[in-house]
Design a protein around this motif. Structure first.
Motif, short mmCIF file in Angstrom:
data_model
loop_
_atom_site.label_atom_id
_atom_site.label_comp_id
_atom_site.label_asym_id
_atom_site.label_seq_id
_atom_site.Cartn_x
_atom_site.Cartn_y
_atom_site.Cartn_z
N SER A 81 0.88 -1.09 0.03
CA SER A 81 0.04 -0.08 0.00
C SER A 81 0.91 1.16 0.03
O SER A 81 2.08 1.11 0.38
N GLY A 82 0.45 2.31 -0.48
CA GLY A 82 1.20 3.64 -0.56
C GLY A 82 2.17 3.75 -1.56
O GLY A 82 3.14 4.60 -1.74
N ILE A 83 2.13 2.71 -2.50
CA ILE A 83 2.97 2.83 -3.59
C ILE A 83 2.52 3.27 -5.10
O ILE A 83 3.30 3.20 -6.02
N TYR A 84 1.31 3.65 -5.03
CA TYR A 84 0.61 3.86 -6.25
C TYR A 84 0.29 5.38 -6.11
O TYR A 84 0.67 6.29 -5.37
N LEU A 85 -0.01 6.03 -7.23
CA LEU A 85 -0.57 7.20 -7.30
C LEU A 85 -1.51 7.66 -6.22
O LEU A 85 -2.32 6.89 -5.96
N PRO A 86 -1.39 9.10 -5.78
CA PRO A 86 -2.46 9.25 -4.81
C PRO A 86 -3.87 9.44 -5.52
O PRO A 86 -4.07 9.62 -6.67
N ASN A 87 -4.97 9.43 -4.69
CA ASN A 87 -6.23 9.72 -5.26
C ASN A 87 -6.55 10.74 -5.92
O ASN A 87 -6.08 11.91 -5.42
N PRO A 88 -7.24 10.89 -7.31
CA PRO A 88 -7.33 12.13 -7.78
C PRO A 88 -8.36 12.86 -6.98
O PRO A 88 -9.24 12.35 -6.33
N GLU A 89 -8.38 14.14 -7.12
CA GLU A 89 -9.10 15.24 -6.17
C GLU A 89 -10.17 15.82 -7.25
O GLU A 89 -9.79 16.23 -8.04
N VAL A 90 -11.50 15.46 -6.78
CA VAL A 90 -12.68 16.04 -7.51
C VAL A 90 -13.33 17.29 -6.84
O VAL A 90 -13.63 16.98 -5.67
N GLU A 91 -13.53 18.50 -7.39
CA GLU A 91 -14.16 19.60 -6.70
C GLU A 91 -15.08 20.25 -7.48
O GLU A 91 -14.97 20.47 -8.68
N TYR A 92 -16.39 20.57 -6.82
CA TYR A 92 -17.45 21.21 -7.44
C TYR A 92 -17.77 22.39 -6.52
O TYR A 92 -17.91 22.23 -5.47
N THR A 93 -17.94 23.64 -7.21
CA THR A 93 -18.17 24.89 -6.36
C THR A 93 -19.55 25.31 -7.08
O THR A 93 -19.52 25.55 -8.47
N HIS A 94 -20.55 25.71 -6.40
CA HIS A 94 -21.76 26.44 -6.87
C HIS A 94 -21.92 27.67 -5.99
O HIS A 94 -22.26 27.39 -4.94
N LEU A 95 -22.02 28.78 -6.68
CA LEU A 95 -22.25 30.08 -5.89
C LEU A 95 -23.42 30.81 -6.57
O LEU A 95 -23.52 30.88 -7.56
N TRP A 96 -24.27 31.21 -5.46
CA TRP A 96 -25.67 31.83 -5.75
C TRP A 96 -25.13 33.24 -5.77
O TRP A 96 -24.57 33.88 -4.65
N GLY A 97 -25.60 34.11 -7.00
CA GLY A 97 -25.36 35.56 -6.90
C GLY A 97 -26.32 36.29 -6.29
O GLY A 97 -27.65 36.12 -6.22
N THR A 98 -26.01 37.50 -5.85
CA THR A 98 -26.89 38.33 -5.09
C THR A 98 -26.43 39.66 -5.57
O THR A 98 -25.46 40.07 -5.44
N PRO A 99 -27.51 40.57 -6.29
CA PRO A 99 -28.75 40.23 -6.47
C PRO A 99 -28.80 39.28 -7.50
O PRO A 99 -27.67 38.76 -8.20
N ILE A 100 -30.06 38.55 -7.80
CA ILE A 100 -30.42 37.43 -8.61
C ILE A 100 -29.78 37.77 -10.10
O ILE A 100 -29.34 36.93 -10.78
N GLU A 101 -30.01 39.17 -10.43
CA GLU A 101 -29.67 39.62 -11.84
C GLU A 101 -28.22 39.24 -12.13
O GLU A 101 -27.86 39.10 -13.35
N ILE A 102 -27.16 39.27 -11.47
CA ILE A 102 -25.74 38.68 -11.67
C ILE A 102 -25.58 37.35 -11.82
O ILE A 102 -24.66 36.78 -12.51
N GLY A 103 -26.53 36.51 -11.69
CA GLY A 103 -26.76 34.95 -12.14
C GLY A 103 -25.65 34.47 -11.10
O GLY A 103 -25.39 34.72 -10.02
N ASN A 104 -25.77 32.88 -11.40
CA ASN A 104 -25.09 31.90 -10.58
C ASN A 104 -23.52 31.68 -11.30
O ASN A 104 -23.41 31.78 -12.71
N GLU A 105 -22.68 31.03 -10.36
CA GLU A 105 -21.61 30.70 -11.07
C GLU A 105 -21.41 29.03 -10.39
O GLU A 105 -21.72 28.73 -9.38
#
Length: 392
Positions: free
Chosen positions: A53-77
């Motif tokens: 164990s510990g001789i292989y590549l480290p686990n891949p890292e997955v990241e998801y980000t969701h940002l809500w805009g205020t005011p609503i008119e600027i939209g989400n990211e």
């Protein structure tokens, strides 16, 4: 006479061959049933998996980000990213080699423990052989002492001897019985120890013959072979190889680490996507690790040389001891075979040619010599067993 001599020789060879097969069978049985070895096997298997164990590549890292805009008119990211980091590529090859060598060393450690345990069992069998021989000899002593005691009791009843002579013979008879009981207690204790080594299963061994391998004709030539077969010396040699491989690994870990990934970013109805590449700057994390690996190499080399010296001196001492004990045992055996005066003393006593006191003193001298012979043969067998333990 030649025919009788040949018959005796064939009988002796048969007895030794039977005893040897019996000992080998017991050692094989103990190896199969010993709970310590069985537990060690499972431990080795677990550690081998740990080394992988510990001789292989480290686990891949997955990241998801969701940002809500205020005011609503600027939209989400929203942002999605997946990243894989890795050491410098050569590090994985070094880790794999180290893992394989560590697993080989686990097998060598197991082999060493196996040899130590089987040597312990063999030493118990040798001591058991000694007490078997003593017990059998005391059976004859008790028989002779009992016959003399009965004869002297009859003479006492007839008024031919006084009570002191009768009591002296009876005490000799009683002493033989007590010694036999003490010997049998030791035999039972040794059998219980063998039972423990055999996983709680009973063992029977009645042989009175010491099993000995021929001593090497040339110690130095034999030692070179023994050294190459020693699991501990092989283990220490492999440790040097591991430390050298660890030095290569530490050098590889001192090189920049890499990372690569994919990024997807969405904002105000627009989409951005692409790759990300990163490089770590090796400043502090592995500081002094290369120096440590070099120090480990020197330490392991020194340890190997020290163990080789100790191993050589130990086997050389055992060889010298075995040679001397072999000569002494042979002299005892030949002397007692040639000058066995027990039957003659018995006849002389019954014929009134010697006194009871003279008989008891001379018979005691013979028995002491016989006991000394068995002790020397046992010590020789124990020394030879330790000398040849590498072949178990």
């Amino acid at each position: 006479m030649k025919k009788n001599g040949l018959t005796i020789l064939i009988l002796m060879v048969s007895i030794v061959s039977y005893a040897q097969n019996s000992m080998e069978h017991i050692l094989h049985e103990i190896e199969s049933n010993n709970t310590t070895l069985l537990s060690l096997q499972k431990q080795v298997e677990a550690h081998k998996l740990g080394n992988k164990s510990g001789i292989y590549l480290p686990n891949p890292e997955v990241e998801y980000t969701h940002l809500w805009g205020t005011p609503i008119e600027i939209g989400n990211e929203s942002t999605f990213a997946i990243t894989q980091s890795m050491d410098f590529p050569t590090a994985y090859g070094h880790r794999n080699k180290i893992s394989n060598m560590q697993n080989q060393n686990l097998d060598l450690l197991y082999s060493s423990e196996r040899i130590n345990l089987l040597l312990q069992a063999k030493q118990l069998i040798i001591n058991l052989t000694y007490y078997n021989a003593l017990s059998k000899d005391y059976e004859n002593r008790i028989k002779i002492a009992e016959e003399i005691a009965e004869s002297y009791q009859r003479m006492f009843d007839e008024g031919k001897i006084d009570i002191l002579e009768r009591n002296q013979v009876y005490m000799d008879f009683l002493t033989c019985i007590n010694e036999k009981e003490k010997i049998d207690i030791e035999r039972k204790s040794l059998l219980n120890e063998l039972k423990t080594l055999n996983g709680g299963k009973e063992i029977e061994y009645e042989s009175t013959v010491f099993i000995l391998s021929p001593l090497p004709a040339n110690f130095n030539e034999w030692y070179l072979k023994a050294e190459s077969m020693s699991p501990i010396l092989q283990y220490l040699t492999k440790q040097i190889e591991i430390s050298k491989q660890q030095l290569k690994l530490n050098k590889a870990l001192s090189l920049p680490k890499l990372s690569a990934g994919y990024v997807d970013e969405r904002i105000l109805g627009q989409k951005l996507q692409g790759v990300t590449i990163g490089v770590s700057i090796p400043l502090w994390e592995n500081k002094n690790s290369v120096k440590q690996a070099k120090a480990d190499i020197v330490y392991n080399e020194t340890t190997l040389e020290d163990n080789k010296i100790q191993y050589y001196i130990k086997l050389q001492n055992l060889f010298i001891k075995s040679v001397d004990l072999q000569k002494t045992a042979l002299k005892y055996r030949q002397a007692l075979s040639t000058y066995n005066s027990v039957p003659i003393l018995r006849k002389a006593l019954e014929a009134g040619e010697i006194t009871l006191l003279n008989y008891l003193m001379q018979i005691e001298n013979y028995y002491d010599a016989y006991n000394n012979m068995l002790e020397v043969e046992r010590d020789y067998a124990l020394a030879e067993a330790e000398l040849s333990a590498i072949a178990l």
